[in-house]
Design an enzyme around this catalytic site. Structure first.
Site, PDB file in Angstrom:
ATOM      1  N   LYS A 211     -22.171  37.389   1.411  1.00  0.00           N
ATOM      2  CA  LYS A 211     -21.161  36.403   1.814  1.00  0.00           C
ATOM      3  C   LYS A 211     -20.053  36.465   0.777  1.00  0.00           C
ATOM      4  O   LYS A 211     -20.207  35.982  -0.346  1.00  0.00           O
ATOM      5  CB  LYS A 211     -21.741  34.993   1.898  1.00  0.00           C
ATOM      6  CG  LYS A 211     -20.710  33.998   2.442  1.00  0.00           C
ATOM      7  CD  LYS A 211     -21.233  32.592   2.520  1.00  0.00           C
ATOM      8  CE  LYS A 211     -20.220  31.712   3.261  1.00  0.00           C
ATOM      9  NZ  LYS A 211     -18.834  31.846   2.792  1.00  0.00           N
ATOM     10  N   ARG A 366     -19.627  27.334  16.091  1.00  0.00           N
ATOM     11  CA  ARG A 366     -20.505  27.330  14.927  1.00  0.00           C
ATOM     12  C   ARG A 366     -21.937  27.125  15.429  1.00  0.00           C
ATOM     13  O   ARG A 366     -22.349  26.025  15.778  1.00  0.00           O
ATOM     14  CB  ARG A 366     -20.119  26.193  13.982  1.00  0.00           C
ATOM     15  CG  ARG A 366     -20.851  26.227  12.643  1.00  0.00           C
ATOM     16  CD  ARG A 366     -20.548  24.997  11.835  1.00  0.00           C
ATOM     17  NE  ARG A 366     -19.148  24.855  11.524  1.00  0.00           N
ATOM     18  CZ  ARG A 366     -18.518  25.473  10.518  1.00  0.00           C
ATOM     19  NH1 ARG A 366     -19.198  26.283   9.734  1.00  0.00           N
ATOM     20  NH2 ARG A 366     -17.229  25.279  10.302  1.00  0.00           N
ATOM     21  N   LYS A 372     -25.403  30.811   6.761  1.00  0.00           N
ATOM     22  CA  LYS A 372     -24.960  31.159   5.411  1.00  0.00           C
ATOM     23  C   LYS A 372     -25.904  30.539   4.386  1.00  0.00           C
ATOM     24  O   LYS A 372     -26.309  29.386   4.512  1.00  0.00           O
ATOM     25  CB  LYS A 372     -23.514  30.697   5.182  1.00  0.00           C
ATOM     26  CG  LYS A 372     -23.239  29.251   5.526  1.00  0.00           C
ATOM     27  CD  LYS A 372     -21.756  28.962   5.476  1.00  0.00           C
ATOM     28  CE  LYS A 372     -21.452  27.530   5.927  1.00  0.00           C
ATOM     29  NZ  LYS A 372     -20.000  27.245   5.963  1.00  0.00           N
TER      30      LYS A 372
END
Length: 504
Positions: A211, A366, A372
């Site tokens: 990420k 989303r 994440k």
């Protein structure tokens, strides 16, 4: 249709927390709109005119307010036409002409309509979280499946155009929307995971990748024609010639790539996020070189890949841009995934993304298919106001009022305050930006339009009656502002409450 009908519906939607009631009110007014009224009515209800910002601020509008009209006569088309004229009024003497046009428009509006128009034109009505409610309302008004509306909106990126297609042509018209090279799609978003093990357990067959602490980009190429867009779908092609040249050199004829770009220091570590973002408005194209890292491909050589599973899209990505693929692993075991997380953090990045390999690209949404994993608790919150500082911060707006997104489409819900983490440079910038967005003030606080998103680091949250959300942030500090994000992308009150300690 009278503007008053739209204003009344907007007020009804604002007054209720019920998603069902919001959808019913919006669908009712849209179903009564004439064909030429659907696009502007949808835009007004979503809080942003079709013309976008017309370059007129709150102070100008407040000074121009004439005596309100005694009764409602303005139509939706009247207002839309006036905004078209305003948008096209430029050049010598345009300031005076624009003021006269605004005065004429406001002179035809009732007091309630004047208030609505001011908030519409300065962006105060724009609650991006309302998009999901609007999609469902359009579907209800047109009697079509919400998924068909959602797909068309994903591909067009324009809610008013999507509404017109749904109401005029139904499912047949909605099905005509397709990915168009050069027109950006809203990016797929990720949800936070509690831990890496939780994400791996939930998603099963996955890709795990760095990420990056960069800026989201979407790149379109058709032959030698290349366009680069930001997370907000703003085109920045002219500011990033090194990215354009790189994409032109890829072994393909046409492609749409999703990824991140960031500036690196001499040791190959990421520079601060603000330095990367500064390139998108840089006066000199080569002030700071950007390096792209791609993690998805949505189109390749004439074939749309949006409906294909991630593992198919990743195979295509390796064929076209393997050297620029974000570092990651396919189907790693927990030990290898944990090692990749450690490597990402050691390289100066934020953590890892865990993605289900059977997931399709859900643009603008989303979901849980992408998660994440970050070792530090952070939230993206909306700035609602700030208090004047004391001591060395006298004269600066310091203590921020922070709000979480209301998933029902209402205004952001306050969850805390913080003045920690602000450098002198950031204090100066923050004071200037917040004052330009002020809507009211008292002796201690300036209240602002909910436009700026700030990333907050915190130890956690706790139950608290002090704030409307029923929770409060613990030991919050400012990490950075997020100019790449809209309030619609801020974390919701539900996501904040999910951080509460689990009982038992």
């Amino acid at each position: 249709m009278l503007l008053a009908d739209v204003v009344a519906t907007s007020e009804a939607v604002t007054a209720t927390r019920s998603r069902k009631a919001k959808i019913e009110a919006l669908a009712a007014v849209l179903s009564r709109a004439a064909p030429a009224e659907v696009e502007p009515a949808t835009a007004f209800l979503a809080g942003e005119p079709r013309q976008g910002r017309i370059g007129t601020g709150w102070a100008t509008l407040a000074k121009l307010r004439p005596t309100p009209a005694p009764s409602a006569t303005l139509t939706v088309e009247d207002v839309d036409h006036a905004l078209d004229v305003l948008r096209g009024t430029t050049g010598t003497g345009s300031t005076q002409r624009r003021q006269q046009l605004l005065a004429d428009l406001f002179g035809q509006a009732t007091a309630t309509e004047q208030d609505f128009l001011i908030r519409l034109l300065i962006g105060e009505l724009r609650q991006g979280a309302l998009e999901g409610v609007m999609v469902d309302a359009i579907a209800a008004a047109a009697n079509v499946p919400a998924e068909a509306v959602r797909r068309a909106f994903m591909l067009s990126g324009r809610l008013p155009v999507t509404a017109a297609a749904a109401l005029h042509g139904g499912r047949t018209a909605l099905a005509t929307f397709h990915l168009e090279l050069g027109r950006p799609l809203r990016p797929m978003l990720a949800s936070p995971a509690d831990t890496l093990d939780d994400a791996l357990s939930e998603l099963g067959d996955v890709s795990v990748e760095y990420k990056l602490d960069g800026a989201r980009i979407q790149v379109h190429r058709n032959g030698d024609d290349v366009h680069v867009f930001t997370r907000k779908l703003r085109e920045v092609t002219g500011s990033v010639p090194e990215l354009v040249d790189l994409v032109r050199g890829l072994p393909c004829e046409s492609v749409v790539l999703d990824g991140e770009t960031l500036a690196l220091d001499d040791n190959g570590r990421p520079r601060p996020f603000q330095e990367t973002m500064s390139r998108f408005g840089a006066a000199s194209a080569h002030e700071l070189l950007l390096h792209p890292y791609f993690f998805d491909v949505l189109h390749l050589n004439g074939e749309d890949l949006l409906g294909e599973p991630l593992h198919t899209r990743l195979d295509a990505l390796l064929r076209v841009a393997e050297e620029h693929r974000v570092p990651g692993l396919l189907r790693p075991n927990p030990t290898a995934a944990a090692a990749l997380l450690d490597d990402s953090l050691a390289a100066g990045h934020e953590g890892v993304m865990v993605k289900a390999l059977d997931s399709i690209y859900a643009a603008g949404r989303r979901g849980r298919a992408w998660q994440k994993v970050k070792p530090v608790h952070t939230l993206d919150l909306v700035v609602l106001g700030a208090e004047w500082g004391h001591g060395r911060r006298t004269g600066f707006l310091s203590n921020l009022h922070l709000g979480a997104r209301d998933p029902a489409g209402g205004p952001p819900i306050m969850v805390g305050k913080t003045f920690k983490g602000l450098t002198d440079e950031l204090l100066e910038w923050q004071t200037r930006e917040l004052r330009s967005r002020a809507v009211s003030r008292d002796s201690h606080t300036v209240y602002v339009r909910p436009e700026l998103v700030v990333e907050i680091e915190l130890d956690g949250v706790q139950v608290s009656p002090r704030y409307p959300g029923g929770v409060a942030l613990r030991f919050a500090r400012v990490l950075r502002y997020r100019p790449d994000k809209d309030p619609a992308e801020a974390d919701s009150i539900d996501q904040v409450k999910a951080m509460l300690p689990r009982s038992g």
